[in-house]
Enzyme design. Structure first.
Site, PDB file in Angstrom:
ATOM      1  N   ASN A  10      85.114  -5.100 -26.516  1.00 52.98           N
ATOM      2  CA  ASN A  10      84.603  -3.214 -26.839  1.00 52.98           C
ATOM      3  C   ASN A  10      83.149  -3.170 -27.201  1.00 52.98           C
ATOM      4  OD1 ASN A  10      84.577  -1.533 -29.274  1.00 52.98           O
ATOM      5  ND2 ASN A  10      85.190  -2.612 -30.718  1.00 52.98           N
ATOM      6  N   ASP A  60      85.165   1.353 -24.925  1.00 55.62           N
ATOM      7  CA  ASP A  60      85.975   0.309 -25.509  1.00 55.62           C
ATOM      8  C   ASP A  60      86.903   0.618 -25.024  1.00 55.62           C
ATOM      9  OD1 ASP A  60      87.440  -1.095 -27.178  1.00 55.62           O
ATOM     10  OD2 ASP A  60      87.632   0.070 -29.273  1.00 55.62           O
ATOM     11  N   GLU A 115      77.774   6.291 -22.854  1.00 51.51           N
ATOM     12  CA  GLU A 115      78.325   5.371 -24.373  1.00 51.51           C
ATOM     13  C   GLU A 115      77.500   4.547 -24.031  1.00 51.51           C
ATOM     14  OE1 GLU A 115      81.483   4.961 -26.429  1.00 51.51           O
ATOM     15  OE2 GLU A 115      81.159   2.981 -27.197  1.00 51.51           O
ATOM     16  N   HIS A 127      76.860   1.395 -26.391  1.00 49.31           N
ATOM     17  CA  HIS A 127      77.018   0.821 -27.411  1.00 49.31           C
ATOM     18  C   HIS A 127      76.589  -0.387 -28.110  1.00 49.31           C
ATOM     19  CE1 HIS A 127      80.732   1.096 -30.685  1.00 49.31           C
ATOM     20  NE2 HIS A 127      79.614   0.562 -31.227  1.00 49.31           N
ATOM     21  N   GLU A 130      78.928   7.358 -29.229  1.00 47.29           N
ATOM     22  CA  GLU A 130      78.080   6.299 -29.496  1.00 47.29           C
ATOM     23  C   GLU A 130      77.113   4.985 -29.014  1.00 47.29           C
ATOM     24  OE1 GLU A 130      82.305   3.659 -31.995  1.00 47.29           O
ATOM     25  OE2 GLU A 130      81.931   3.094 -30.196  1.00 47.29           O
ATOM     26  N   GLU A 181      86.779  10.811 -35.100  1.00 48.64           N
ATOM     27  CA  GLU A 181      87.833   9.543 -35.283  1.00 48.64           C
ATOM     28  C   GLU A 181      88.958   9.491 -36.375  1.00 48.64           C
ATOM     29  OE1 GLU A 181      87.025   6.265 -32.652  1.00 48.64           O
ATOM     30  OE2 GLU A 181      85.508   7.777 -30.921  1.00 48.64           O
ATOM     31  N   TYR A 182      89.694   8.819 -36.408  1.00 48.09           N
ATOM     32  CA  TYR A 182      90.325   8.795 -37.736  1.00 48.09           C
ATOM     33  C   TYR A 182      91.386   7.850 -37.678  1.00 48.09           C
ATOM     34  CZ  TYR A 182      93.407  11.963 -38.352  1.00 48.09           C
ATOM     35  OH  TYR A 182      94.258  12.987 -38.115  1.00 48.09           O
ATOM     36  N   HIS A 234      93.678   5.187 -37.639  1.00 52.14           N
ATOM     37  CA  HIS A 234      92.875   3.896 -36.304  1.00 52.14           C
ATOM     38  C   HIS A 234      94.535   3.048 -36.303  1.00 52.14           C
ATOM     39  CE1 HIS A 234      91.554   0.021 -34.718  1.00 52.14           C
ATOM     40  NE2 HIS A 234      90.617   1.491 -33.603  1.00 52.14           N
ATOM     41  N   ASN A 288      85.727 -11.401 -25.256  1.00 53.28           N
ATOM     42  CA  ASN A 288      86.869 -10.823 -25.275  1.00 53.28           C
ATOM     43  C   ASN A 288      86.796 -10.048 -26.149  1.00 53.28           C
ATOM     44  OD1 ASN A 288      89.441 -11.432 -26.288  1.00 53.28           O
ATOM     45  ND2 ASN A 288      88.778 -13.454 -24.979  1.00 53.28           N
ATOM     46  N   PHE A 333      92.593  -5.738 -29.825  1.00 55.94           N
ATOM     47  CA  PHE A 333      91.260  -4.085 -30.399  1.00 55.94           C
ATOM     48  C   PHE A 333      91.420  -3.266 -29.379  1.00 55.94           C
ATOM     49  CE2 PHE A 333      88.161  -1.761 -32.643  1.00 55.94           C
ATOM     50  CZ  PHE A 333      88.393  -1.967 -33.810  1.00 55.94           C
TER      51      PHE A 333
END
Ligand code: GAL
Ligand code: MG
Length: 1000
Positions: free
Chosen positions: A72, A170, A424, A426, A467, A537-538, A540, A597, A601
């Protein structure tokens, strides 16, 4: 020595044709089987040891030693950007081709749809260019490199590069060529780009078209007289214009720029007046000061009477661009589709075609469980059709430009798109965005996306990536994009992360991820809101999740300033993996030996890897329903149109009134011709004059009246329910039963255990559920096992029998030594049934429990399940808006929800009774006096918690029934807020009563 291109962030590409949006039909496809070898490093030289491989395809999914790897946030290898690991799998793809005969004298371009993460292209052994940006095409002109007859094309794809640091999304890491490869041919003077962005004037009927065609003139510069024709069919008379070409050497000799020219320009610029003579000379002066761009033609059109494009009504118009040679010959023709829509931000509202549209959105990756990231047009269509069928109207292309076909489909099927650039960083959150070595990459990735996708009416918002902190590189990219395409707002979460109300250059929308309901509502009331709030995003969707989705939408629809958001995410990224024993499973992080890893997720979708919808999808469907039905009393209903642009005539409804699950009246209804946001009151024909006693509900099911691009005629769009009378009451109260006429059978043995022929073992108090991903990652599971809720010791304190009632007091001691006093009054009823009244005293220390209820194991064989409660899909206290109260049937096997990583599942909220029967009709029935959360599966909680993959889950022959007086909500704590306080369980006294009866 110069650093190699794969370790040079400053280098974004070399020798590439600029990105464009010209479709090319004169193609030579190069997809298919190529020669291939996988080297350990980019420096290595290929040996003679070739194998075959499919293009498009990822080598990580085609039997090589390099396997998929999931992380991720963390990088798959150590070091600071742009450090690379020693082992850097590099694929060498090779094949031959012969250019078609007709291509002599044509300009030929190699198109590589995508390569992860660096591509170095060679033809006949000669390097022709380099490309980065894993999710956009690289094109290289090869006209002068083509040999007559057979040519050899070599594509060297390097997996890890400086670009890896800004492609840290991710998802699975792969290597290879996931999109198509082909050659195309044009005339040497060619269409280099077409821009056709449709808009709409404020009257919402007059279309505007910002059109521009860039003619590629070739290096020598052509003779003048090349022209471009734009045909808009019935919309507008054809346009025709000559492509400007300027011989700057000669023209400036003939008409030099004089100081007087500058004076005249300044006078005009300051608003001063010119003499008639100067005014007459102005066009020439203007031309000398700012000659037109070579080959670029622009038009601004107004087109009255267009049908606007929207997600609800995606009207597209064809536009044909023809390039003509000076002698009038049509040398190139390109067809594009345009749509007219208006996107604007006014105050706190994002308006589309003037409407404050709710974005009922989904985040979607390009994903396939077999190929990894190679997605066919059919697969993308299936994704979008499913989203449409479940009421979604928007997609964010998280987190990179999707396969180009995706936007064609979004245009056609009708989905608003937030198009996201492939950036990204992140793991290097706040550093690379200010790192000058990466500045070009930022701008290049954003620019190439916009250059490719600008003409799609579905794209309403650009996203600068995901991100990656917020830095100067973002502002550079935003600056470029605002100038290039002023018609669309920008979106970038990193820019608003720490201040939703700040003055942000890089985002026109406050687009937070995973905010709580309280925080978004609070923001709208804070006085600091300056932009529309749309959650990028929301909710999950990892495992059994999406709790409180309904409450999010209650808040959105009742709070000005909130306009929806994008659920995370569409699919579980489980990859099909064949095990040595021949079984197949959905693999997640670690299953390929990949380290480090991030486990499962990567399984956080609302649909399984094979696209079957999970229960949460039904919840979304209900919340996104285009219509609302409210009962006004008796036969009067109020029907509201919840759409933004269309009336309801595309729908028809059937309605039914059911009492205790039995239909007592039914009828039909046409979708009314009322405009968006309007409502109408109707009388239902055929309403029953009296209703029998019991719990009554009215259910309406809305179906399509005709075939649509995404649904057949008669397709159910939503099913809505409203209570009528007596709902939630005890359906079959045992209290009203007569006293037993004959002596009852013993219901409790000497040790205090309940006995009944249907029981495989004695029912027990249950305070634990197999942790969901939310419970586990949110830390609740650890708390629960710390308290020992998963390890209960049931110690009978006393057994006392008075008449048909036996009272059993048990101290249930948790694994950590806390005591729950548990009392049961068991009544043996005359028909052999037992009625159990339970009380549990939860001590103050247990501040958060997953459930309080009874677990019952029934003897094997009663496989048919029927229940009266919410259904038909799995529901939980905070995810049950879609649950229709009714009598539902399924099998015990199908009642479970096979989440890839096993966890609590299969629950149904507000169940009044359930019946389990064998094929011969014999079975048991369980009644709850107050509706509760119920499940009946072949899985014990401990087994669910122990298994890591669905295929390893232990099935017991017994039927494990949970009757819960109270059950904790699901929330979304694996990434985001936990459930709301009203769905939490704490200390106190819980009472519940149930009856077990054999049938018939
Ligand atoms: C977000 C991110 C997504 C994904 C999600 C969690 O932070 O943007 O890419 O990681 O969280 O599943
Ligand atoms: Mg991330």
């Amino acid at each position: 020595m110069i650093t190699p291109p794969w370790r040079s962030p400053e280098l974004t590409g070399l020798g590439r044709v600029p990105m464009h949006s010209v479709p090319h039909d004169d193609r030579l496809p190069l997809d298919g089987t190529w020669r291939f070898q996988l080297l350990a490093t980019p420096e290595a030289e290929p040996s003679g040891d070739w194998r075959d491989i499919e293009v498009p395809g990822l080598w990580t999914r085609q039997d090589t030693w390099d396997l998929p790897h999931y992380t991720n946030v963390q990088m798959p290898f150590p070091g600071l950007a742009p450090t690379l690991p020693e082992m850097n799998p590099t694929g060498v793809y090779e094949r031959t081709f012969t250019a078609p005969d007709g291509w002599a004298g044509r300009r030929v371009v190699l198109h590589v749809g995508a390569a992860e993460s660096v591509i170095i292209a060679s033809i006949n052994g000669e390097r022709i260019g380099i490309g980065k940006d894993s999710h956009l095409a690289s094109e290289f002109e090869i006209t002068d490199r083509l040999a007559p007859g057979s040519n050899t094309l070599t594509l060297r794809v390097v997996k890890w590069s400086d670009a890896t640091y800004i492609e840290d999304q991710d998802q699975w890491w792969h290597g290879g060529i996931p999109r198509s490869v082909y050659l195309y041919a044009t005339s040497p003077v060619h269409l280099a780009d077409i821009r056709a962005i449709g808009g709409l004037e404020a009257d919402l009927r007059t279309g505007t078209l910002e059109a521009a065609v860039q003619v590629g003139l070739g290096s020598a510069g052509p003779e003048p007289g090349w022209s471009v024709e734009v045909d808009l069919g019935a919309l507008h008379p054809p346009l025709r214009e000559e492509a400007p070409v300027i011989d700057r050497y000669r023209e400036s000799l003939e008409a030099p720029v004089t100081p007087r020219d500058f004076e005249i320009m300044a006078t005009r610029a300051m608003g001063g007046s010119l003499s008639a003579e100067e005014e007459a000379a102005w066009p020439g002066i203007r031309w000398r000061l700012a000659p037109p761009s070579d080959g670029l033609i622009r038009w601004q059109l107004r087109i009255p009477g267009v049908h606007p494009w929207s997600a609800e009504s995606p009207t597209l118009y064809p536009l044909t661009v023809t390039l003509r040679s000076p002698d009038g010959e049509a040398v190139e023709v390109a067809n594009v589709r345009i749509g007219f829509r208006r996107v604007e931000i006014r105050g706190l509202d994002l308006l589309i075609n003037g409407a404050r549209v709710y974005l009922r959105g989904m985040n979607r990756h390009d994903f396939d469980p077999i190929t990894g990231r190679v997605v066919s047009a059919d697969s993308m269509r299936a994704d979008l059709v499913l989203l449409k069928q479940f009421g979604f109207n928007a997609v964010r292309t998280s987190h990179y430009p999707n396969d180009p076909v995706f936007l064609d489909l979004a245009d056609e099927l009708g989905l608003f798109v937030v198009a996201e650039a492939d950036i990204e960083s992140h793991a290097f959150w706040d550093t690379l965005c200010d790192d000058p070595r990466y500045r070009s990459a930022w701008v290049d990735r954003v620019a190439r996306m916009a250059e490719r996708d600008k003409n799609h009416p579905s794209v309403i918002i650009w996203s600068l990536g995901n991100e990656s902190g917020y830095g100067a590189n973002h502002d550079a990219a935003a600056g470029w994009l605002r100038r290039y395409d002023p018609s669309r707002p920008l979106h970038y979460e990193g820019a608003i992360k720490f201040d939703w109300g700040g003055d942000q250059r890089a985002s026109d929308i406050a687009c937070p991820m995973y905010p709580s309901i309280g925080s978004i509502v609070g923001h709208t009331r804070s006085g600091t809101q300056i932009q529309p709030l749309i959650m990028c995003e929301y909710s999950h969707a990892m495992g059994n999740s999406n709790g409180t989705l309904a409450e999010y939408w209650d808040a959105i629809e009742s709070t000005p300033g909130l306009q929806g958001g994008f659920i995370w995410e569409f699919r579980d990224h489980g990859l099909v993996q064949e095990l040595p024993d021949g079984r197949r499973r959905w693999a997640y992080g670690g299953d390929f030996g990949d380290t480090p890893n991030d486990g499962n997720f990567v399984l956080d979708g609302m649909v399984w890897p094979d696209r079957r919808p999970k229960p949460a999808m039904w919840e979304a469907r209900t919340l996104f329903a285009p219509v609302a039905v409210q009962l006004l009393g008796d036969d009067r209903v109020r029907i509201a149109n919840r759409q933004h642009f269309s009336d309801l005539t595309w729908l028809a409804a059937s309605w039914e009134v059911a009492v205790d699950g039995e239909i007592v009246a039914a009828g039909q209804l046409d979708g009314p011709a009322i405009g968006p946001g309007e409502h109408v009151e109707l009388t239902l024909e055929g309403w029953p004059t009296t209703l029998p006693d019991g719990e009554a509900f009215i259910t309406t099911r809305w179906t399509t009246v005709r075939e649509l691009a995404w649904a057949p005629a008669g397709f159910e769009i939503c099913a809505l329910q409203a209570p009528l009378q007596g709902s939630q009451a005890a359906p079959d109260s045992q209290a009203a039963r007569p006293e037993p006429a004959r002596p009852p059978a013993a219901a409790v043995d000497e040790a205090g255990n309940l006995v009944h022929p249907a029981l495989a073992s004695a029912p027990l108090l249950s305070l634990w559920r197999a942790p969901t991903d939310n419970d586990r990652i949110g830390g609740m599971a650890k708390r629960w096992s710390g308290w020992g809720l998963d390890r209960l010791d049931h110690r009978v304190v006393s057994v006392e029998a008075v008449g048909p009632i036996t009272s059993v007091i048990t101290d249930v001691v948790t694994g950590s030594g806390l005591t729950v006093r548990h009392e049961r009054r068991v009544t043996a009823l005359s028909d052999g049934a037992i009625r159990v009244e339970e009380t549990a005293l939860i001590p103050d220390e247990l501040t958060d429990l997953p459930r309080v209820g009874t677990v019952i194991e029934l003897v094997p064989g009663v496989e048919e399940l029927e229940w009266f409660g919410t259904g038909p899909h799995e529901t939980y206290p905070d995810r049950r808006r879609s649950g229709l109260v009714g009598r539902w049937r399924t099998s015990v096997t199908d009642a479970a929800t096979p989440y890839v990583r096993p966890q609590e599942n299969g629950g149904r909220a507000a169940v009044r009774w359930l019946a389990l029967t064998a094929a011969d009709g014999r079975g048991v029935r369980l009644d709850l006096e107050v509706p509760g959360q119920v499940s009946a599966t072949h899985h014990r909680a401990a087994d669910l918690a122990a298994a890591t993959h669905d295929i390893d889950l232990v099935e017991v022959p017994e039927i494990v029934v949970h009757l819960d007086a109270a059950h904790r909500g699901l929330g979304t704590a694996s990434c985001g807020p936990d459930t709301l306080p009203e769905y939490l369980l704490g200390p106190g006294t819980y009472r519940w009563t149930w009856t077990l009866r054999s049938m018939p």
